[in-house]
Design an enzyme around this catalytic site. Sequence first.
Site, mmCIF file in Angstrom:
data_model
loop_
_atom_site.group_PDB
_atom_site.id
_atom_site.type_symbol
_atom_site.label_atom_id
_atom_site.label_comp_id
_atom_site.label_asym_id
_atom_site.label_seq_id
_atom_site.Cartn_x
_atom_site.Cartn_y
_atom_site.Cartn_z
ATOM 1 C CB ILE A 60 28.519 -2.010 -39.880
ATOM 2 C CG1 ILE A 60 28.627 -2.442 -41.392
ATOM 3 C CG2 ILE A 60 29.702 -3.010 -39.126
ATOM 4 C CD1 ILE A 60 30.108 -1.980 -41.888
ATOM 5 C CD GLN A 91 36.423 1.782 -26.245
ATOM 6 O OE1 GLN A 91 36.675 1.826 -25.226
ATOM 7 N NE2 GLN A 91 36.373 3.016 -27.082
ATOM 8 C CG HIS A 114 30.982 3.444 -29.920
ATOM 9 N ND1 HIS A 114 32.304 3.283 -29.818
ATOM 10 C CD2 HIS A 114 30.589 2.145 -29.723
ATOM 11 C CE1 HIS A 114 32.731 2.106 -29.779
ATOM 12 N NE2 HIS A 114 31.635 1.082 -29.629
ATOM 13 C CG HIS A 123 26.678 -0.283 -28.260
ATOM 14 N ND1 HIS A 123 26.756 -1.051 -29.502
ATOM 15 C CD2 HIS A 123 27.854 -0.100 -27.807
ATOM 16 C CE1 HIS A 123 28.278 -1.384 -29.701
ATOM 17 N NE2 HIS A 123 28.992 -0.572 -28.649
HETATM 18 P P1 AMP Z 1 32.437 -1.634 -29.309
HETATM 19 O O1 AMP Z 1 32.568 -3.162 -29.352
HETATM 20 O O2 AMP Z 1 31.687 -1.156 -28.113
HETATM 21 O O3 AMP Z 1 33.412 -0.968 -29.515
HETATM 22 O O4 AMP Z 1 31.460 -1.425 -30.705
HETATM 23 C C1 AMP Z 1 31.905 -1.101 -31.719
HETATM 24 C C2 AMP Z 1 30.661 -1.261 -33.042
HETATM 25 O O5 AMP Z 1 31.034 -0.909 -34.223
HETATM 26 C C3 AMP Z 1 30.307 -2.814 -32.981
HETATM 27 O O6 AMP Z 1 29.239 -3.163 -32.542
HETATM 28 C C4 AMP Z 1 30.469 -2.959 -34.553
HETATM 29 O O7 AMP Z 1 29.670 -3.770 -35.368
HETATM 30 C C5 AMP Z 1 30.287 -1.427 -35.096
HETATM 31 N N1 AMP Z 1 31.098 -1.120 -36.464
HETATM 32 C C6 AMP Z 1 32.485 -1.448 -36.665
HETATM 33 N N2 AMP Z 1 32.598 -0.907 -37.767
HETATM 34 C C7 AMP Z 1 31.401 -0.347 -38.170
HETATM 35 C C8 AMP Z 1 31.166 0.653 -39.448
HETATM 36 N N3 AMP Z 1 31.803 0.870 -40.240
HETATM 37 N N4 AMP Z 1 29.805 1.243 -39.409
HETATM 38 C C9 AMP Z 1 28.922 1.073 -38.387
HETATM 39 N N5 AMP Z 1 29.221 0.170 -37.436
HETATM 40 C C10 AMP Z 1 30.541 -0.248 -37.280
#
Ligand code: AMP
Length: 114
Positions: free
Chosen positions: A31, A94, A100, A102
């Site tokens: 997002i 995280q 997840h 990336h």
């Molecule tokens: P992390 O910091 O590795 O946990 O990454 C979490 C990721 O999730 C971040 O890059 C956010 O931008 C992404 N994110 C959070 N909410 C959403 C959402 N609703 N849809 C898509 N990506 C999201």
Amino acid sequence: MKDCLFCKIVRKEIPAEIVAENTNCIAFKDIDPKAPVHILIIPKKHLGSTLDFTDENSWLLADMGLLSNSISRDLGLHEKGYRWVINTGKAGGQAVDHLHLHLLGGRQMTWPPG
Ligand code: AMP
Ligand code: ZN
């Protein structure tokens, strides 16, 4: 898991731009993209982080990687290269507690990461 953001995306309870899917994983656009291509690949089953891998479920990591490879080829990222990132825990950066991967691409990456 009931209140997990990414489990809600898996259950289609909140919208996401899903770009690919296989039996056990889905991939959707981040997002808040940090690169021209920024896709998150997750297992449909809730795993909190890499720390939840076990002898029984660690094949999911390869499955996430294979789905990522198919996306990379579809988008042409494989030609120039791309980056995989998995953040684990607070010091790892995280923010969402559902494992997840990336997939970042479409620009030159720098090293070391922040
Ligand atoms: P992390 O910091 O590795 O946990 O990454 C979490 C990721 O999730 C971040 O890059 C956010 O931008 C992404 N994110 C959070 N909410 C959403 C959402 N609703 N849809 C898509 N990506 C999201
Ligand atoms: Zn979850």
